[in-house]
Design an enzyme around this catalytic site. Structure first.
Site, PDB file in Angstrom:
ATOM      1  N   LEU A   1      46.223  39.946  62.162  1.00 22.29           N
ATOM      2  CA  LEU A   1      47.222  40.828  62.760  1.00 22.29           C
ATOM      3  C   LEU A   1      46.558  41.988  63.482  1.00 22.29           C
ATOM      4  O   LEU A   1      45.727  42.688  62.911  1.00 22.29           O
ATOM      5  CB  LEU A   1      48.168  41.375  61.695  1.00 22.29           C
ATOM      6  CG  LEU A   1      49.143  40.399  61.045  1.00 22.29           C
ATOM      7  CD1 LEU A   1      49.998  41.130  60.032  1.00 22.29           C
ATOM      8  CD2 LEU A   1      50.016  39.723  62.089  1.00 22.29           C
TER       9      LEU A   1
ATOM     10  N   GLY B   1      38.977  42.996  50.738  1.00 22.10           N
ATOM     11  CA  GLY B   1      39.269  43.026  52.166  1.00 22.10           C
ATOM     12  C   GLY B   1      39.727  41.714  52.760  1.00 22.10           C
ATOM     13  O   GLY B   1      39.689  41.536  53.986  1.00 22.10           O
TER      14      GLY B   1
ATOM     15  N   PRO C   1      47.535  34.262  60.648  1.00 23.73           N
ATOM     16  CA  PRO C   1      46.734  34.812  61.740  1.00 23.73           C
ATOM     17  C   PRO C   1      46.266  36.232  61.459  1.00 23.73           C
ATOM     18  O   PRO C   1      46.853  36.948  60.635  1.00 23.73           O
ATOM     19  CB  PRO C   1      47.702  34.787  62.924  1.00 23.73           C
ATOM     20  CG  PRO C   1      49.045  34.964  62.288  1.00 23.73           C
ATOM     21  CD  PRO C   1      48.977  34.224  60.989  1.00 23.73           C
TER      22      PRO C   1
ATOM     23  N   THR D   1      46.851  42.492  49.907  1.00 24.41           N
ATOM     24  CA  THR D   1      48.025  43.357  49.993  1.00 24.41           C
ATOM     25  C   THR D   1      49.003  42.867  51.047  1.00 24.41           C
ATOM     26  O   THR D   1      50.220  42.863  50.825  1.00 24.41           O
ATOM     27  CB  THR D   1      47.614  44.809  50.282  1.00 24.41           C
ATOM     28  OG1 THR D   1      46.755  45.274  49.239  1.00 24.41           O
ATOM     29  CG2 THR D   1      48.828  45.714  50.360  1.00 24.41           C
ATOM     30  N   PHE D   2      48.496  42.437  52.201  1.00 30.92           N
ATOM     31  CA  PHE D   2      49.376  41.911  53.243  1.00 30.92           C
ATOM     32  C   PHE D   2      50.146  40.699  52.726  1.00 30.92           C
ATOM     33  O   PHE D   2      51.356  40.576  52.937  1.00 30.92           O
ATOM     34  CB  PHE D   2      48.577  41.510  54.487  1.00 30.92           C
ATOM     35  CG  PHE D   2      48.088  42.671  55.307  1.00 30.92           C
ATOM     36  CD1 PHE D   2      48.450  43.972  55.006  1.00 30.92           C
ATOM     37  CD2 PHE D   2      47.256  42.460  56.394  1.00 30.92           C
ATOM     38  CE1 PHE D   2      48.008  45.043  55.771  1.00 30.92           C
ATOM     39  CE2 PHE D   2      46.803  43.517  57.165  1.00 30.92           C
ATOM     40  CZ  PHE D   2      47.180  44.811  56.848  1.00 30.92           C
TER      41      PHE D   2
ATOM     42  N   SER E   1      41.616  52.079  44.032  1.00 25.75           N
ATOM     43  CA  SER E   1      40.425  52.916  44.219  1.00 25.75           C
ATOM     44  C   SER E   1      40.307  53.349  45.670  1.00 25.75           C
ATOM     45  O   SER E   1      40.524  52.551  46.587  1.00 25.75           O
ATOM     46  CB  SER E   1      39.161  52.135  43.832  1.00 25.75           C
ATOM     47  OG  SER E   1      39.190  51.739  42.477  1.00 25.75           O
TER      48      SER E   1
ATOM     49  N   ALA F   1      42.493  43.861  42.122  1.00 27.01           N
ATOM     50  CA  ALA F   1      41.570  44.716  42.876  1.00 27.01           C
ATOM     51  C   ALA F   1      40.351  43.881  43.233  1.00 27.01           C
ATOM     52  O   ALA F   1      39.658  43.386  42.337  1.00 27.01           O
ATOM     53  CB  ALA F   1      41.159  45.920  42.040  1.00 27.01           C
ATOM     54  N   GLY F   2      40.105  43.707  44.531  1.00 27.05           N
ATOM     55  CA  GLY F   2      38.963  42.891  44.926  1.00 27.05           C
ATOM     56  C   GLY F   2      39.134  41.444  44.512  1.00 27.05           C
ATOM     57  O   GLY F   2      40.232  40.902  44.517  1.00 27.05           O
TER      58      GLY F   2
ATOM     59  N   LYS G   1      50.574  46.948  41.039  1.00 24.20           N
ATOM     60  CA  LYS G   1      49.148  46.970  41.395  1.00 24.20           C
ATOM     61  C   LYS G   1      48.514  48.007  40.475  1.00 24.20           C
ATOM     62  O   LYS G   1      48.446  49.195  40.823  1.00 24.20           O
ATOM     63  CB  LYS G   1      48.939  47.341  42.861  1.00 24.20           C
ATOM     64  CG  LYS G   1      47.467  47.300  43.290  1.00 24.20           C
ATOM     65  CD  LYS G   1      47.295  47.673  44.750  1.00 24.20           C
ATOM     66  CE  LYS G   1      45.815  47.771  45.129  1.00 24.20           C
ATOM     67  NZ  LYS G   1      45.116  46.475  45.079  1.00 24.20           N
TER      68      LYS G   1
END
EC number: 6.3.3.3
Length: 235
Positions: A204, A12, A202, A16-17, A41, A114-115, A37
């Site tokens: 988003l 989190g 920043p 990905t961003f 999950s 992942a993570g 990727k």
């Protein structure tokens, strides 16, 4: 193979961003970029908001969803755990074999994990082992607030111990009115980790593809990433 692996200090943190924004910028600079990727999950690749769909759309790769993400699991857990619940196993060689099938489809690849870097992907291997097996340098994405110095330092040191070259760190998601922790953490992280700080992005409110691309363009030193990749390729 030119490219890099985007990993994180935790789940989190915005991997990905960052990966999507970098892919879109490289595409804008006429770089033939692909995305990979291997593990996902908790969501289907066909969902428009999925990590896979976003990576595919922003990179404009011709690879299919299944080629971008071959191993998908129902539960939002570490891939090893999610696979076990389904009675499945994915070995490191499975991921590497899939990589070999697609790696020549583009001149440059951005691979997302992942993570965090020590998340178990299978019975006896972690994200770090996959990075090593793909022989790619790493970009580490970290969160901006209290506690991130510890998490980021440990991630960088572990990567170095594993023999993974760290291109640099992106601190993602700083608030519009940062407290003292968010104001001081970037300098401390760069000082103690001993790797370049690539940017501080920043938080988003509107995480649209356009906003993601603009965020990376305005706040991440993409030229430094490319230079670091070139330096590694020449060694």
């Amino acid at each position: 193979m030119k490219g890099f692996f985007v990993t994180g200090t935790d789940t989190g943190v915005g991997k990905t961003f960052v990966a999507c924004g970098l892919a879109a910028l490289l595409k804008e600079q006429h770089v033939d970029v692909g995305v990979f990727k291997p593990f996902l999950s908790g969501e289907l690749t066909s969902v428009p908001q999925s990590d896979t769909a976003l990576l595919k759309n922003m990179s404009e790769t011709s690879l299919t969803n299944e080629e971008v993400t071959p191993f998908v699991f129902k539960e939002p857990l570490a891939p090893y755990t999610a696979a076990k619940l389904e009675g499945r196993t994915v070995g490191l060689e499975d991921a590497v074999n899939h990589w070999k099938k697609i790696k020549d489809r583009h001149d440059c690849f951005i691979v997302e994990g992942a993570g965090g870097i020590a998340v178990p992907l299978g019975e006896d291997y972690f994200v770090s082992d996959l990075i090593k097996a793909l022989d790619l340098p790493a970009v580490i994405v970290a969160r901006p607030n209290l506690g991130t110095i510890n998490h980021t330092y440990l991630t960088v040191q572990y990567a170095k111990q594993m023999g993974i070259r760290v291109i640099g760190i992106v601190i993602n998601g700083i608030s519009s009115r940062p407290g003292l922790d968010e104001q001081t953490n970037p300098d401390m992280i760069e000082r103690f980790c001993g790797v370049p700080l690539l940017g501080v992005t920043p938080k988003l409110e509107d995480a649209s593809p356009t906003q993601i691309q603009h965020m990376i363009k305005d706040h991440v030193d993409v030229s430094l990433i490319m230079n670091q990749m070139q330096m590694g390729a020449e060694k």
